[in-house]
Scaffold this motif. Structure first.
Motif, mmCIF file in Angstrom:
data_model
loop_
_atom_site.group_PDB
_atom_site.id
_atom_site.type_symbol
_atom_site.label_atom_id
_atom_site.label_comp_id
_atom_site.label_asym_id
_atom_site.label_seq_id
_atom_site.Cartn_x
_atom_site.Cartn_y
_atom_site.Cartn_z
ATOM 1 N N ASN A 1 0.833 -1.208 0.000
ATOM 2 C CA ASN A 1 0.000 0.000 0.000
ATOM 3 C C ASN A 1 0.864 1.254 0.000
ATOM 4 O O ASN A 1 0.578 2.215 -0.709
ATOM 5 C CB ASN A 1 -0.960 0.008 1.187
ATOM 6 C CG ASN A 1 -2.112 -0.944 0.990
ATOM 7 O OD1 ASN A 1 -2.497 -1.242 -0.132
ATOM 8 N ND2 ASN A 1 -2.664 -1.438 2.075
ATOM 9 N N GLY B 1 1.239 3.893 -3.224
ATOM 10 C CA GLY B 1 1.043 5.333 -3.099
ATOM 11 C C GLY B 1 2.213 6.126 -3.667
ATOM 12 O O GLY B 1 2.026 7.134 -4.357
ATOM 13 N N GLN C 1 2.310 8.736 -6.880
ATOM 14 C CA GLN C 1 2.839 10.089 -6.779
ATOM 15 C C GLN C 1 3.878 10.346 -7.868
ATOM 16 O O GLN C 1 3.906 11.409 -8.475
ATOM 17 C CB GLN C 1 3.490 10.320 -5.411
ATOM 18 C CG GLN C 1 2.501 10.470 -4.291
ATOM 19 C CD GLN C 1 3.195 10.608 -2.947
ATOM 20 O OE1 GLN C 1 4.397 10.422 -2.807
ATOM 21 N NE2 GLN C 1 2.417 10.929 -1.928
#
Length: 62
Positions: free
Chosen positions: A12, A16, A20
């Motif tokens: 996770n 992320g 980004q």
């Protein structure tokens, strides 16, 4: 250098960071199903236009 098995525990967080870094990636692009690491790498290759080794390096550096 981390491999995908080592990264799986923190997926996770890694997911992320990838989103980004590469805004073009979606949640569906980053699905990591058990035993489907090669499929994930393939999706990222197509989406990012990079080689399998480049993708593995990007993931391991995050």
């Amino acid at each position: 250098m981390k491999n995908l098995t080592e990264i799986k525990g923190n997926w996770n967080e890694t997911k992320g960071k990838l989103k980004q870094k590469f805004a073009i990636l979606t949640e569906d692009d980053l699905l990591l199903a058990e035993g489907k690491q090669d499929e994930l790498i393939g999706r990222l290759q197509v989406k990012l236009g990079k080689t399998k080794e480049e993708i593995r390096k990007i993931i391991s550096e995050i």
